[in-house]
Design an enzyme around this catalytic site. Structure first.
Site, short mmCIF file in Angstrom:
data_model
loop_
_atom_site.label_atom_id
_atom_site.label_comp_id
_atom_site.label_asym_id
_atom_site.label_seq_id
_atom_site.Cartn_x
_atom_site.Cartn_y
_atom_site.Cartn_z
N ASN A 110 35.38 -13.93 -18.11
CA ASN A 110 34.86 -12.57 -18.23
C ASN A 110 35.01 -11.96 -16.83
O ASN A 110 34.25 -12.28 -15.93
CB ASN A 110 33.40 -12.64 -18.68
CG ASN A 110 32.81 -11.28 -18.97
OD1 ASN A 110 33.34 -10.26 -18.53
ND2 ASN A 110 31.72 -11.27 -19.71
N LYS A 127 32.95 -13.49 -13.79
CA LYS A 127 31.50 -13.56 -14.01
C LYS A 127 30.97 -14.98 -13.81
O LYS A 127 31.47 -15.94 -14.44
CB LYS A 127 31.20 -13.08 -15.43
CG LYS A 127 29.73 -13.01 -15.81
CD LYS A 127 29.60 -12.40 -17.20
CE LYS A 127 28.18 -12.18 -17.65
NZ LYS A 127 28.13 -11.51 -18.97
N GLU A 146 28.61 -16.09 -25.20
CA GLU A 146 29.64 -16.01 -24.15
C GLU A 146 30.19 -17.39 -23.74
O GLU A 146 31.39 -17.53 -23.52
CB GLU A 146 29.10 -15.27 -22.93
CG GLU A 146 29.07 -13.77 -23.12
CD GLU A 146 28.76 -13.07 -21.82
OE1 GLU A 146 29.58 -13.16 -20.89
OE2 GLU A 146 27.69 -12.44 -21.74
N CYS A 172 27.25 -7.82 -15.59
CA CYS A 172 26.11 -7.86 -16.52
C CYS A 172 25.02 -8.83 -16.12
O CYS A 172 24.22 -8.54 -15.24
CB CYS A 172 26.59 -8.11 -17.94
SG CYS A 172 25.30 -7.64 -19.12
#
Ligand code: CDT
Length: 305
Positions: A110, A127, A146, A172
């Protein structure tokens, strides 16, 4: 001396599965054009800004899954966005799903790229805090899987000199953890760009539903103040694939104050003019890297329980 930089969070409304890349890229370009008209040099776009946030469901069709990932950035479908950046001389940060090859193996991250005003990639972040479960949690109407689709980021928290500043990226869930801000600040960052896809309600913890906006801003405002950083946070908002997403894109100063916040839940530009020297003023005032502090900590004790 003031160092001014006008930035924006480029909030996106929902992206549905049937929306192809060209229509999403056209929306991103429209936001870049509005950013240019507003005097912005840089726009932060959301996490997974090219696709729906698919990890909330099981994707069992390989072709569908492959369709969410980019094996090059820019690729044929995203190149018009990079060209628009160069034409307008407005840079951007873009979250996307990355398919990489490492030592002959395929890996999935991600990710987000930072792109300069010449349309060239400055750097990439993957991420670190990848939340949720690998397998569906029985009984949950909306999942968050995820780890099923992405490896943990393996690039650390890089910081790039760019736009007259020093810039880091986070994605995020990273924004909820103090290490994100601390590591970036210790590496010299004074501006942090964050993209997110945050559900407006938690089906497994409805008692937190009224606090979703507060828990979104709290760590970013504290992280900005405690680390003398500016934060620009860009949402994918609105109802996407039947799930309501938090909007509330915003820009935060090193004082912890909100400089600007989104008004709606669709495509929207949230603009703020930053005096980057403010980060330096707060850093010096707080004596951020003061050695006396680490001496006072002493050895880190093992937990007693
Ligand atoms: N995309 C993302 O990281 N969302 C998380 C929600 C996790 S719910 C298990 C967030 O922190 O907003």
């Amino acid at each position: 001396m003031s160092r001014a930089l006008t930035v924006a969070a480029g909030q996106l409304g929902p992206i549905e599965r049937a929306d192809g890349r060209p229509s999403v890229v056209a929306r991103l370009i429209a936001l870049l054009e509005r950013a240019k008209a507003a005097g912005c040099a840089l726009v932060a776009f959301p996490e997974m800004a090219l696709t729906p946030f698919f990890p909330r469901r099981l994707v069992e069709d390989d072709e569908e899954l492959a369709g969410y990932f980019e094996s090059e950035m820019p690729g044929p479908e995203t190149r018009p966005l990079f060209q628009a950046a160069a034409d307008l001389q407005v840079g951007f940060a873009l979250g996307y799903c990355e398919r990489a090859r490492q030592n002959g193996l395929e890996r999935f991250f991600n990710s987000a790229v930072l792109v300069g005003p010449d349309g060239a990639v400055i750097g990439k972040y993957r991420k670190v805090h990848v939340p949720g479960t690998r397998d569906p949690v029985p009984g949950l109407p909306v999942q968050h899987m995820e780890p099923r689709y992405f490896s943990d980021g393996d690039l650390g928290f890089p910081v790039w000199p760019a736009f007259g500043s020093r810039i880091g990226l986070a994605i995020c869930n990273d924004r909820r953890w103090p290490e994100t801000y601390r590591l970036l600040r210790l590496a010299g960052a004074e501006l942090l760009l964050i993209g997110y896809n945050t559900p407006a309600h938690l089906p497994d913890a409805p008692w937190q539903n009224d606090l979703r906006g507060f828990h979104h801003r709290l760590p970013m405002q504290a992280g900005a103040y405690q680390n003398s950083l500016f934060v620009v946070a860009a949402a994918k908002a609105g109802v996407e694939e039947g799930v309501e997403m938090l909007a509330e894109s915003c820009v935060i100063a090193p004082s912890g104050e909100l400089l600007a916040q989104a008004e709606g839940v669709g495509d929207e530009l949230v603009v703020a003019r930053l005096d980057l020297e403010m980060a330096e003023r707060y850093r010096r005032f707080l004596d951020l890297e003061g050695s006396r502090r680490s001496e006072a900590y002493g050895p880190i004790a093992a937990p007693t329980r």
